[in-house]
Design a protein around this motif. Structure first.
Motif, PDB file in Angstrom:
ATOM      1  N   ALA A  35       0.841  -1.197   0.000  1.00  0.00           N
ATOM      2  CA  ALA A  35       0.000   0.000   0.000  1.00  0.00           C
ATOM      3  C   ALA A  35       0.875   1.246   0.000  1.00  0.00           C
ATOM      4  O   ALA A  35       1.963   1.256   0.580  1.00  0.00           O
ATOM      5  CB  ALA A  35      -0.923  -0.001   1.215  1.00  0.00           C
ATOM      6  N   GLN A  36       0.387   2.275  -0.649  1.00  0.00           N
ATOM      7  CA  GLN A  36       1.107   3.548  -0.703  1.00  0.00           C
ATOM      8  C   GLN A  36       0.711   4.406   0.497  1.00  0.00           C
ATOM      9  O   GLN A  36      -0.463   4.562   0.789  1.00  0.00           O
ATOM     10  CB  GLN A  36       0.772   4.292  -1.998  1.00  0.00           C
ATOM     11  N   PHE A  37       1.704   4.946   1.175  1.00  0.00           N
ATOM     12  CA  PHE A  37       1.480   5.850   2.296  1.00  0.00           C
ATOM     13  C   PHE A  37       2.029   7.213   1.936  1.00  0.00           C
ATOM     14  O   PHE A  37       2.986   7.294   1.170  1.00  0.00           O
ATOM     15  CB  PHE A  37       2.189   5.311   3.550  1.00  0.00           C
ATOM     16  N   PRO A  38       1.444   8.293   2.461  1.00  0.00           N
ATOM     17  CA  PRO A  38       0.314   8.325   3.377  1.00  0.00           C
ATOM     18  C   PRO A  38      -0.983   7.906   2.679  1.00  0.00           C
ATOM     19  O   PRO A  38      -1.124   8.046   1.463  1.00  0.00           O
ATOM     20  CB  PRO A  38       0.254   9.777   3.837  1.00  0.00           C
ATOM     21  N   ALA A  39      -1.902   7.399   3.506  1.00  0.00           N
ATOM     22  CA  ALA A  39      -3.210   6.967   3.012  1.00  0.00           C
ATOM     23  C   ALA A  39      -4.234   7.156   4.122  1.00  0.00           C
ATOM     24  O   ALA A  39      -3.904   6.993   5.298  1.00  0.00           O
ATOM     25  CB  ALA A  39      -3.161   5.498   2.594  1.00  0.00           C
ATOM     26  N   ASP A  40      -5.458   7.481   3.715  1.00  0.00           N
ATOM     27  CA  ASP A  40      -6.493   7.577   4.741  1.00  0.00           C
ATOM     28  C   ASP A  40      -7.115   6.206   4.976  1.00  0.00           C
ATOM     29  O   ASP A  40      -6.812   5.238   4.271  1.00  0.00           O
ATOM     30  CB  ASP A  40      -7.530   8.641   4.396  1.00  0.00           C
ATOM     31  N   PHE A  64     -11.035   1.780  12.533  1.00  0.00           N
ATOM     32  CA  PHE A  64      -9.922   2.726  12.616  1.00  0.00           C
ATOM     33  C   PHE A  64     -10.453   4.156  12.692  1.00  0.00           C
ATOM     34  O   PHE A  64     -11.523   4.464  12.162  1.00  0.00           O
ATOM     35  CB  PHE A  64      -9.018   2.627  11.380  1.00  0.00           C
ATOM     36  N   ASP A  65      -9.665   5.048  13.315  1.00  0.00           N
ATOM     37  CA  ASP A  65      -9.997   6.473  13.318  1.00  0.00           C
ATOM     38  C   ASP A  65      -9.941   7.021  11.901  1.00  0.00           C
ATOM     39  O   ASP A  65      -9.152   6.554  11.070  1.00  0.00           O
ATOM     40  CB  ASP A  65      -8.998   7.250  14.179  1.00  0.00           C
ATOM     41  N   ASP A  74       2.006   3.329  11.676  1.00  0.00           N
ATOM     42  CA  ASP A  74       0.782   3.997  12.122  1.00  0.00           C
ATOM     43  C   ASP A  74      -0.389   3.024  12.185  1.00  0.00           C
ATOM     44  O   ASP A  74      -1.227   3.095  13.081  1.00  0.00           O
ATOM     45  CB  ASP A  74       0.410   5.151  11.182  1.00  0.00           C
ATOM     46  N   VAL A  75      -0.439   2.104  11.219  1.00  0.00           N
ATOM     47  CA  VAL A  75      -1.511   1.109  11.196  1.00  0.00           C
ATOM     48  C   VAL A  75      -1.375   0.173  12.404  1.00  0.00           C
ATOM     49  O   VAL A  75      -2.362  -0.130  13.082  1.00  0.00           O
ATOM     50  CB  VAL A  75      -1.508   0.313   9.866  1.00  0.00           C
ATOM     51  N   ILE A  76      -0.160  -0.236  12.699  1.00  0.00           N
ATOM     52  CA  ILE A  76       0.071  -1.113  13.847  1.00  0.00           C
ATOM     53  C   ILE A  76      -0.310  -0.387  15.148  1.00  0.00           C
ATOM     54  O   ILE A  76      -0.925  -0.986  16.041  1.00  0.00           O
ATOM     55  CB  ILE A  76       1.528  -1.607  13.873  1.00  0.00           C
ATOM     56  N   GLU A  77       0.026   0.891  15.249  1.00  0.00           N
ATOM     57  CA  GLU A  77      -0.374   1.666  16.427  1.00  0.00           C
ATOM     58  C   GLU A  77      -1.893   1.724  16.553  1.00  0.00           C
ATOM     59  O   GLU A  77      -2.437   1.660  17.664  1.00  0.00           O
ATOM     60  CB  GLU A  77       0.205   3.068  16.362  1.00  0.00           C
ATOM     61  N   GLU A  78      -2.579   1.864  15.433  1.00  0.00           N
ATOM     62  CA  GLU A  78      -4.047   1.910  15.446  1.00  0.00           C
ATOM     63  C   GLU A  78      -4.622   0.586  15.922  1.00  0.00           C
ATOM     64  O   GLU A  78      -5.589   0.553  16.690  1.00  0.00           O
ATOM     65  CB  GLU A  78      -4.579   2.265  14.053  1.00  0.00           C
ATOM     66  N   GLY A  80      -3.184  -1.394  18.005  1.00  0.00           N
ATOM     67  CA  GLY A  80      -2.964  -1.381  19.448  1.00  0.00           C
ATOM     68  C   GLY A  80      -3.986  -0.524  20.168  1.00  0.00           C
ATOM     69  O   GLY A  80      -4.444  -0.872  21.267  1.00  0.00           O
ATOM     70  N   ARG A  81      -4.386   0.574  19.563  1.00  0.00           N
ATOM     71  CA  ARG A  81      -5.399   1.443  20.169  1.00  0.00           C
ATOM     72  C   ARG A  81      -6.734   0.711  20.288  1.00  0.00           C
ATOM     73  O   ARG A  81      -7.445   0.863  21.279  1.00  0.00           O
ATOM     74  CB  ARG A  81      -5.577   2.691  19.322  1.00  0.00           C
ATOM     75  N   LEU A  82      -7.050  -0.099  19.297  1.00  0.00           N
ATOM     76  CA  LEU A  82      -8.306  -0.850  19.322  1.00  0.00           C
ATOM     77  C   LEU A  82      -8.306  -1.942  20.372  1.00  0.00           C
ATOM     78  O   LEU A  82      -9.354  -2.319  20.877  1.00  0.00           O
ATOM     79  CB  LEU A  82      -8.599  -1.457  17.952  1.00  0.00           C
ATOM     80  N   GLY A  83      -7.130  -2.496  20.635  1.00  0.00           N
ATOM     81  CA  GLY A  83      -7.024  -3.622  21.561  1.00  0.00           C
ATOM     82  C   GLY A  83      -7.127  -3.211  22.954  1.00  0.00           C
ATOM     83  O   GLY A  83      -7.541  -3.738  23.886  1.00  0.00           O
TER      84      GLY A  83
END
Length: 83
Positions: A35-40, A64-65, A74-78, A80-83
């Protein structure tokens, strides 16, 4: 490119113990590998869908937010936020 098949031993699901907010970041990254980043959020969901991600993966990503993700980290951090 499609994700690598992890086989029956690891399973193809990202759910853990039936909790839809628990995800395996490695499995999710299989669907987002190029995937290309940045991405929403929605760009990432559409990319994962195009890579053949199952509905359970897409469902978790929908939690995800609404923001821009600058990197796979950033995706991995997200996750973790969900968990």
């Amino acid at each position: 490119m499609r994700r690598a098949d992890h086989g029956a031993a690891q399973g193809d699901t990202i759910m853990a113990r039936g909790d839809s907010t628990k995800v395996n970041p490695i499995v999710l990254q299989d669907y987002l590998g190029a995937a290309q980043f940045p991405a929403d959020k929605w760009e990432l969901i559409n990319y994962a869908r195009d890579q053949g991600a199952p509905e359970d993966v897409l469902y978790v990503m929908e939690q995800f937010d609404e923001r821009e993700y600058d990197s796979p980290g950033d995706v991995i951090e997200e996750i973790g936020r969900l968990g």
